[in-house]
Design a protein around this motif. Structure first.
Motif, PDB file in Angstrom:
ATOM      1  N   ALA D 295     -10.355 -18.301  -3.995  1.00  0.00           N
ATOM      2  CA  ALA D 295     -10.445 -17.102  -4.824  1.00  0.00           C
ATOM      3  C   ALA D 295      -9.456 -16.063  -4.310  1.00  0.00           C
ATOM      4  O   ALA D 295      -9.420 -15.787  -3.107  1.00  0.00           O
ATOM      5  N   ILE D 296      -8.650 -15.517  -5.219  1.00  0.00           N
ATOM      6  CA  ILE D 296      -7.676 -14.477  -4.884  1.00  0.00           C
ATOM      7  C   ILE D 296      -8.152 -13.171  -5.526  1.00  0.00           C
ATOM      8  O   ILE D 296      -8.311 -13.101  -6.743  1.00  0.00           O
ATOM      9  N   ARG D 297      -8.389 -12.167  -4.701  1.00  0.00           N
ATOM     10  CA  ARG D 297      -8.869 -10.895  -5.254  1.00  0.00           C
ATOM     11  C   ARG D 297      -7.737 -10.208  -6.023  1.00  0.00           C
ATOM     12  O   ARG D 297      -6.553 -10.484  -5.773  1.00  0.00           O
ATOM     13  N   PRO D 298      -8.066  -9.301  -6.953  1.00  0.00           N
ATOM     14  CA  PRO D 298      -7.001  -8.540  -7.619  1.00  0.00           C
ATOM     15  C   PRO D 298      -6.249  -7.719  -6.576  1.00  0.00           C
ATOM     16  O   PRO D 298      -6.863  -7.239  -5.611  1.00  0.00           O
ATOM     17  N   THR D 299      -4.954  -7.539  -6.752  1.00  0.00           N
ATOM     18  CA  THR D 299      -4.159  -6.724  -5.832  1.00  0.00           C
ATOM     19  C   THR D 299      -4.827  -5.358  -5.691  1.00  0.00           C
ATOM     20  O   THR D 299      -5.079  -4.698  -6.698  1.00  0.00           O
ATOM     21  N   PRO D 300      -5.098  -4.924  -4.479  1.00  0.00           N
ATOM     22  CA  PRO D 300      -5.776  -3.628  -4.345  1.00  0.00           C
ATOM     23  C   PRO D 300      -4.887  -2.428  -4.672  1.00  0.00           C
ATOM     24  O   PRO D 300      -5.405  -1.375  -5.029  1.00  0.00           O
ATOM     25  N   SER D 301      -3.563  -2.606  -4.555  1.00  0.00           N
ATOM     26  CA  SER D 301      -2.658  -1.495  -4.866  1.00  0.00           C
ATOM     27  C   SER D 301      -2.505  -1.340  -6.372  1.00  0.00           C
ATOM     28  O   SER D 301      -1.796  -2.125  -7.011  1.00  0.00           O
ATOM     29  N   ILE D 302      -3.143  -0.343  -6.954  1.00  0.00           N
ATOM     30  CA  ILE D 302      -3.028  -0.106  -8.394  1.00  0.00           C
ATOM     31  C   ILE D 302      -2.604   1.340  -8.601  1.00  0.00           C
ATOM     32  O   ILE D 302      -2.826   2.192  -7.741  1.00  0.00           O
ATOM     33  N   SER D 303      -1.974   1.608  -9.750  1.00  0.00           N
ATOM     34  CA  SER D 303      -1.464   2.970  -9.944  1.00  0.00           C
ATOM     35  C   SER D 303      -2.535   3.905 -10.515  1.00  0.00           C
ATOM     36  O   SER D 303      -2.378   5.119 -10.464  1.00  0.00           O
ATOM     37  N   ARG D 304      -3.600   3.381 -11.033  1.00  0.00           N
ATOM     38  CA  ARG D 304      -4.719   4.227 -11.483  1.00  0.00           C
ATOM     39  C   ARG D 304      -5.207   5.097 -10.327  1.00  0.00           C
ATOM     40  O   ARG D 304      -5.307   4.646  -9.192  1.00  0.00           O
ATOM     41  N   GLU D 305      -5.619   6.263 -10.664  1.00  0.00           N
ATOM     42  CA  GLU D 305      -6.149   7.149  -9.638  1.00  0.00           C
ATOM     43  C   GLU D 305      -7.472   6.585  -9.102  1.00  0.00           C
ATOM     44  O   GLU D 305      -8.281   6.052  -9.859  1.00  0.00           O
ATOM     45  N   GLN D 306      -7.660   6.699  -7.790  1.00  0.00           N
ATOM     46  CA  GLN D 306      -8.864   6.147  -7.171  1.00  0.00           C
ATOM     47  C   GLN D 306      -9.478   7.141  -6.183  1.00  0.00           C
ATOM     48  O   GLN D 306      -8.789   8.019  -5.679  1.00  0.00           O
ATOM     49  N   ASP D 307     -10.761   6.911  -5.912  1.00  0.00           N
ATOM     50  CA  ASP D 307     -11.437   7.702  -4.882  1.00  0.00           C
ATOM     51  C   ASP D 307     -11.098   7.154  -3.503  1.00  0.00           C
ATOM     52  O   ASP D 307     -11.105   5.940  -3.291  1.00  0.00           O
ATOM     53  N   THR D 308     -10.832   8.069  -2.592  1.00  0.00           N
ATOM     54  CA  THR D 308     -10.649   7.655  -1.209  1.00  0.00           C
ATOM     55  C   THR D 308     -11.061   8.828  -0.330  1.00  0.00           C
ATOM     56  O   THR D 308     -11.729   9.744  -0.813  1.00  0.00           O
ATOM     57  N   VAL D 309     -10.706   8.761   0.941  1.00  0.00           N
ATOM     58  CA  VAL D 309     -11.010   9.887   1.833  1.00  0.00           C
ATOM     59  C   VAL D 309      -9.707  10.346   2.485  1.00  0.00           C
ATOM     60  O   VAL D 309      -8.759   9.570   2.597  1.00  0.00           O
ATOM     61  N   ASN D 310      -9.706  11.593   2.863  1.00  0.00           N
ATOM     62  CA  ASN D 310      -8.573  12.129   3.605  1.00  0.00           C
ATOM     63  C   ASN D 310      -8.937  12.034   5.088  1.00  0.00           C
ATOM     64  O   ASN D 310      -9.835  12.731   5.565  1.00  0.00           O
ATOM     65  N   LEU D 311      -8.259  11.146   5.792  1.00  0.00           N
ATOM     66  CA  LEU D 311      -8.661  10.878   7.175  1.00  0.00           C
ATOM     67  C   LEU D 311      -8.325  12.034   8.109  1.00  0.00           C
ATOM     68  O   LEU D 311      -8.883  12.132   9.201  1.00  0.00           O
ATOM     69  N   SER D 312      -7.422  12.915   7.683  1.00  0.00           N
ATOM     70  CA  SER D 312      -7.106  14.022   8.602  1.00  0.00           C
ATOM     71  C   SER D 312      -8.060  15.195   8.395  1.00  0.00           C
ATOM     72  O   SER D 312      -8.381  15.896   9.336  1.00  0.00           O
ATOM     73  N   THR D 313      -8.547  15.371   7.163  1.00  0.00           N
ATOM     74  CA  THR D 313      -9.490  16.476   6.947  1.00  0.00           C
ATOM     75  C   THR D 313     -10.938  15.993   6.960  1.00  0.00           C
ATOM     76  O   THR D 313     -11.867  16.799   7.067  1.00  0.00           O
ATOM     77  N   GLY D 314     -11.144  14.668   6.822  1.00  0.00           N
ATOM     78  CA  GLY D 314     -12.511  14.165   6.786  1.00  0.00           C
ATOM     79  C   GLY D 314     -13.242  14.520   5.503  1.00  0.00           C
ATOM     80  O   GLY D 314     -14.464  14.640   5.484  1.00  0.00           O
ATOM     81  N   GLU D 315     -12.465  14.652   4.413  1.00  0.00           N
ATOM     82  CA  GLU D 315     -13.092  14.977   3.129  1.00  0.00           C
ATOM     83  C   GLU D 315     -12.781  13.909   2.094  1.00  0.00           C
ATOM     84  O   GLU D 315     -11.788  13.199   2.198  1.00  0.00           O
ATOM     85  N   ASN D 316     -13.626  13.860   1.078  1.00  0.00           N
ATOM     86  CA  ASN D 316     -13.343  12.962  -0.038  1.00  0.00           C
ATOM     87  C   ASN D 316     -12.055  13.410  -0.708  1.00  0.00           C
ATOM     88  O   ASN D 316     -11.700  14.589  -0.689  1.00  0.00           O
TER      89      ASN D 316
END
Lengths: 350, 350, 350, 350
Positions: D295-316
Motif C-alpha cells: 500500500a502506497i499512501r497519498p503523497t503528503p505534500s499537497i498544495s491545499r491549505e492544512q492545519d499544522t503547528v508552529n514549532l517556534s511559537t508552540g501554537e496551532n
C-alpha cells in the motif's frame, strides 16, 4: 552457524543454542564424546578434582540422530555442585577473575556462585557444539587441530606451518597432555605440579591449524576478514589474552625479505615455500594451512593469599581461596580452541 | 557507528560510509586534518615519496558543519596516480601481499592497479572516520592514544599501563616519529633507513591505550566481548598480524600470582595496582585503562628480487618491484590503529 | 533482546534463548502465567481440545527471581503428545501448511510429527518471552495491547487510534474472546463454531497498539526503520500474511487531504488530530500511539477432504486429516501478536 | 548484498554503498538507465515538473565495466535544486510528512531542505542498485516485475498468481503508466489529474511478483523468514504503509477450505492449483511465484491549505505548500518496489 552459550555454573543447566545448522548431519556421538573427554576434569593432578558428568540432553533440532536444520539446543545438567557458601565472592573479588567486572556489568544481579556464567564449565557446551562444527567441516575436507605450544615458557616443537600436519594433530588429540614433543611435555607437567604445590597456577600458548580451506575465502573489509572473525571467536574463550596469525609478533622483528613467503608451483598448484603469514593475506586465505597461536593467561583462581578489596566496607583486604582449582587449564583448553575455530569457520563458510 | 571503507587506489575515489552517527557532532576539521597529517606520506625518507592531496569531499550526513545523524559519506579523490603499467601484478603476484588472494577471492575481477582495494591508501578515509569517532568519544571523556612499541626488535619504553598517560600520548601524537623514548626512536629510524638502502622493509609493534571507559562494559559472550570486538576492528587494518591485551603473550609465561592484578582502593575507587590484564576481565572493562598491542608485519612490497610464480605460464619466476614503497609503515600506522580502536569503541558504546 | 525459539512439537522440549536481557528485571510470574493462559488451548470449543501443561523450567539467566543479564533460556517440556502415526504427513502434505516447504527446506530431515518446528505450539515460549519484554517496557511506561479486529469478515469496533486506549485494552485482555464489541464477538464465535461443524476453519485480523513511545524513534533507512522491524517480527508469527500501519491499505484509496494527520497543540505537546499514519512517519515515531493490524489466515489444517499430492508416488491424491485442530486461532493469536511486538520494541530501544 | 543509501535532496550528492556484491557482474548500463527512466520525473503531468539529470558516477567497486566484488559506491550529483527558502519547513511541519519526526530523531540537525534524507529523490540510487540486483538475479533465472494494482480505489486486473506472467510484466515495464488494463489505467490517470487540479494527491497499491525462486528458501524463524525479510526491505521504501503476501488481508475473510492452495502434480513437478499463499508457507518458498502487494499512501505534500503547528511559537497554525509536487507517486514507485524486492532477494540468497 551462530551459537549462544547459556548457563551458570550452579544454575539448573548449561547449554547452547545453535542456529543456521545444516540439515541432515548425522551426529557422531563417539566423536562428540571424545572431544568432551579431552576437556574433562578430574583425570589427573593437573586439573581440578571436580568431576562433571557432562551428560548431553538434546532438546531440539535433532531427529532420528540427524540435525533437522531448525534451531538446535542441548543442555548439560549441573550436578556436582558443592553447596558451600559462595557469598565471599560477592564481597572479596578474586584478582584478574571476572567477579568484579561481572558485578559491575550485571549490576550485582549475576549468579556469582562458582563463577556463574563466567565459569570455565561453560566451555563444555562449546566443545560439544564445536564437535558438530567439526563434523560439518570434515564433510568438506576441512580439519582443525591444535597442540600446546608452551607452558610457563617451556616450548613444544612448533608445527611445520607450510606442511599438512593433520595426521600428526590427529594423534596428538589422543594424548592426555597434547604436545608434539613429549619430553617438553614432561617438563611442562612438572612445572604445573610445582605451581600446584606452591598454591599457584601457570599459563601457556596453544597453536592451532586449519587444513583444507581453499584460497580466496575472506576479504580485507571489517565484516568479512577471516583473521578478524577467528579472533572474535577466540577471544570468547575464557583466559585468551592474545592471538597471532602465522609468525605473528615475531614478524614484527623481521625484514620484509625474511617475512615474505615466496610463491612456488608444486604439482601444478600455487603455494608458498614458507607460511609465516599463517595462510592469510589481506584477510583472505591463500590456500596454505591457516595457523594461529593464542595466549592463555594463568588461571586467576589460586590458593595463595592475595590482595583485594572488600566491596562492602570499601577497604583493602586479603583473600584466601579454598577449594578445587586448576593449576593449569592450557591442556584442557586445546579442544576448546579447536571448537571455537571450528564454529568460526562453519559460520564463515555459510 | 558502522563503517564501510570503499575505493581502489587507482579508481575515481576512495571514501567511507558511516551509519549510526550521532546527530549534532560539530566536525572539528583541524583535528581531523591533524589526524590525516599523522598518516600522510612524503614527509621524509621513512615513507614513500608519493604525495597524496587527500582532500575530503563531504557528500552526505553533514549539514552546516554538524553531523545530521543520517548516513555520512565522504570521499577523497585519487589524483597522484602514476599511469604506469601495472599489468605485471596480474601475472607475478608479490609474495605476502594480497595480489594473489585478491585475485582468487574476486575471480580476477578486482582492480589490481596499485594494490586496488588492498592499498594502504584506504587507511586515509579510515583515519578521517576515526577522527570523527574520537570527537564523539572525547565528549564522553574517552581518549585513545598510541605509540610505536618497537621496530625491528628495537623497543620503545612501554606505557605505564596502570596509570593515566593521556597527556603523554597527546604529546607523542605531535612527533613525526611517535615514540616515548626518542633515543630508541633514533635507532629505529636508522634501522628503517638501513632497510631502505638494502631494498628491504621492517615491521614493528604499536601499543594503544583507551582511557575513560567505565567498569562494566562488555560481556564474556561472543557478540558482546570487548576484546573480540577490538580484535575484529584491528585485524581490518592492513598488515596487522597479532593482537594482545595487557601483557598478552607474556602472561603465558607467568605464574598466576605474578599475572594477577591485585585490587586496591584509591580515593574511594576500586582499581588494580598493576594492569597486566589490559583493563579487561571476562571480556568486560574493569575501569583501568584498556591497553593492547598489535603486531605490524614488514611491508611486503620490497625492491629486492624475490621468488614468485608466473600465473599465466604456471612456472616459477623472479620478481623485481620498482617504484615508490614504504620501507616501514609502523609510524604511519599509529593513527590508523587509534582510528580503528575509536570506531570500535563508538560502535561498542552504542 | 534477541530471541531464538527452539523446539519441535513432539521433541523433548520447546523453549527460547534470549540474549541482551537487561539485568535485574524481577520476573512477575503471575503476569507471565496470565499471558500464557491467554493463548492456552482447551478452554472451550473454539480451540483444540489438546491440553498443554506448559510449565516453564528456567535453565539460565535468572537468579533469585531476577534476570541476571546473561543469556536467558527457559523450556517447556512436551507432555501431551499423542503417540499416533504421523507418517502420513511425510507423504501427503497438507495444503497451505508448511509440511511441503519444511521438507524442501530441511531436505526431509525435519521432525514432521505434529508440525514439528512449525507447530503453533512454539508460540508458547514466544508468549512467555514476550511477557518478560512487556515487563521491561512497563518500566519505561510503554504498554502493548491488542484485540480481534475481525473474524470471517465480521468486524469488531476499531480502536480510536488517536486516543490512549490502554485501559480498554487491559480489560479486553481478560476476556476469553478478546473483542471490544461483545455483540460482534458473539457473531464471530457463532461463525467459528459453524466452521468447526463444517470441518472447516476461519481467519481474521488483529489490531495492536503500542502506547508510550516517545517521538523520534527509528529512521527511514533499512536497518533502523520501525515499520520494517515490527513487520519482520510479526511475520515470524505463524499464519500472519499481512501487516499494515495505521489505516494502511485503506490509505491507498484516499486523497492526501483525507489521509494526512493534521498537527495540533494539546497541553503544550505536539500531536495529531487523527492517527491514520499509525504513529509512524518516515519510519520514525511521531509520539502518537503506534497502531498496526495483521492478517491471520484460516488454519490450514481442516478435516474436510482436500486435494494434495502423494510425494512418494508422485501422483495426485486426496487427504483427510483427523485429530484435534483449531477451527480458529485468531483469539489465541492476540497475545502472540502482542508478544512479538513487545520483543521487537525491546530490541529496538536497545 | 547489503546496501546503505546516503544523501540529502539538497546536499552534494546522493548515492549508495553496496557490500557483498558478487564479482564479475558486467553492468548492463542500458538496463540500468531503463530502470532509472521508469522512476524519472518530468515526463508528464502526473509527476512533478522537476527534472533530475540523475547521472551516475561510479566511485568504486567497478573495474573495466564489471563489479570487482569490493564495496561498490556510486553517486548522483544534485543539480536541479531551487535555491528557494526552505526555512518554513523547520517551523511548520507538513502533516504526515517526516519533517517533524526527522527533527525529533535528529535533534534538529538534519538537512530539512527539500525533505533532506527523507526526499523521494533517494529512491533514484535505490532503483540503480536494484538494477544491479536484477542482473544478478537474472543470471540465476529469477525475474521480478510489478504493476499498479490500484489508484484511488480504481483497480487494475490482478496478476494470475498461479501462472508465470513474467512476459506480461516485461511489457508492462515499458508503459508510461504501468497497468495491465489500460482502460483502468486511463481512469486512474484521470483521477490523478483531477486530484492535481484540486491541489490534492492520491495513493494506490502495487502488486509485485518474483519468478524463478526454487522451493525451500527461508525458514519460520525470525532471522530467516522470507516474508519478514521482504517486508523489512519494502517498508524502507518511502510511503509504503502495508504489505500482504498472496491474498493477504482477503484471506482473513475466507474459510480454510477456500484459502488453502491444493497441491497437484504438473509435468512431474509439485505445484499448487491456486496461489493464495503468495508462494510462501511457514516463511519458506513453495516453488510458486512469490506475490505480494504494498500500500502506497497519498503523497503528503499537497498544495491545499492544512492545519499544522508552529514549532517556534508552540501554537496551532495553517500551512500552504507551494512548489513542484507529485499528485501521485504510485506509477513512479513501481520500479522502486521491484528494486527493493530485488535487493532483498539477492541478500536472502547469499
Amino acid at each position: 552457524m551462530n551459537y549462544t552459550i547459556f548457563g551458570e555454573s550452579h544454575g539448573n543447566a548449561i547449554g547452547v543454542t545453535l542456529t543456521g545448522v545444516p540439515s541432515g548431519i548425522e551426529i557422531n556421538m563417539d566423536a562428540l564424546l571424545f572431544e568432551m573427554s579431552r576437556r574433562a576434569t578430574g583425570k589427573n593432578k593437573l586439573s581440578t578434582a571436580r568431576k562433571e558428568a557432562d551428560e548431553i540432553e538434546w532438546l531440539s533440532g535433532v531427529f532420528e540422530g540427524k540435525t533437522t536444520g531448525t534451531p538446535l539446543t542441548f543442555i548439560i545438567r549441573n550436578t556436582d555442585q558443592h553447596s558451600k557458601d559462595y557469598s565471599q565472592l560477592k564481597v572479596l573479588p578474586r584478582p584478574s577473575h571476572a567477579d568484579y567486572t561481572g558485578m559491575m556489568r550485571y549490576e550485582g544481579c549475576n549468579d556469582y556462585r562458582g563463577g556463574g556464567h563466567f565459569s570455565g564449565r561453560l566451555t563444555a557446551p562449546l566443545v560439544a557444539a564445536g564437535a558438530i562444527a567439526k563434523q560439518i567441516l570434515a564433510d568438506k575436507g576441512i580439519f582443525i587441530g591444535a597442540h600446546i605450544a608452551s607452558v610457563s615458557g617451556i616450548y613444544d616443537t612448533p608445527l611445520d606451518s607450510a606442511a599438512d600436519q593433520r595426521e600428526l594433530l590427529r594423534e596428538v588429540a589422543y594424548k592426555e597432555f597434547p604436545v608434539l614433543d613429549d619430553g617438553a611435555g614432561q617438563r611442562m607437567q612438572a612445572d604445573i605440579l610445582q605451581a600446584r604445590e606452591e598454591g599457584d597456577s601457570v599459563g601457556g600458548t596453544i597453536q592451532c591449524a586449519i587444513y583444507g580451506l581453499s584460497a580466496g575465502l575472506g576479504a580485507p573489509d571489517l565484516n568479512e576478514n577471516l583473521e578478524g572473525e577467528l579472533a572474535r571467536h577466540l577471544f570468547a574463550v575464557p583466559a585468551v589474552k592474545g592471538i597471532e596469525f602465522g609468525d605473528g609478533f615475531a614478524l614484527a622483528g623481521l625484514r620484509g625479505s625474511q617475512a615474505n613467503d615466496p610463491f612456488c608451483m608444486e604439482d601444478g598448484q600455487v603455494r608458498t615455500r614458507t607460511n609465516r603469514s599463517g595462510g592469510i593475506n589481506g584477510g583472505i586465505t591463500n590456500g596454505m594451512p591457516v595457523v594461529f597461536t593464542v595466549a592463555i593467561r594463568p588461571t586467576p583462581s589460586i590458593s595463595r593469599e592475595q590482595d583485594t578489596v572488600n566491596l562492602s566496607t570499601g577497604e583493602n583486604a586479603r583473600l584466601s581461596i579454598h577449594g578445587r582449582h586448576d593449576p593449569c587449564i592450557v591442556h584442557r583448553a586445546v579442544p576448546v580452541v579447536e571448537a571455537a575455530a571450528a564454529l568460526a569457520i562453519v559460520e564463515f563458510l555459510k
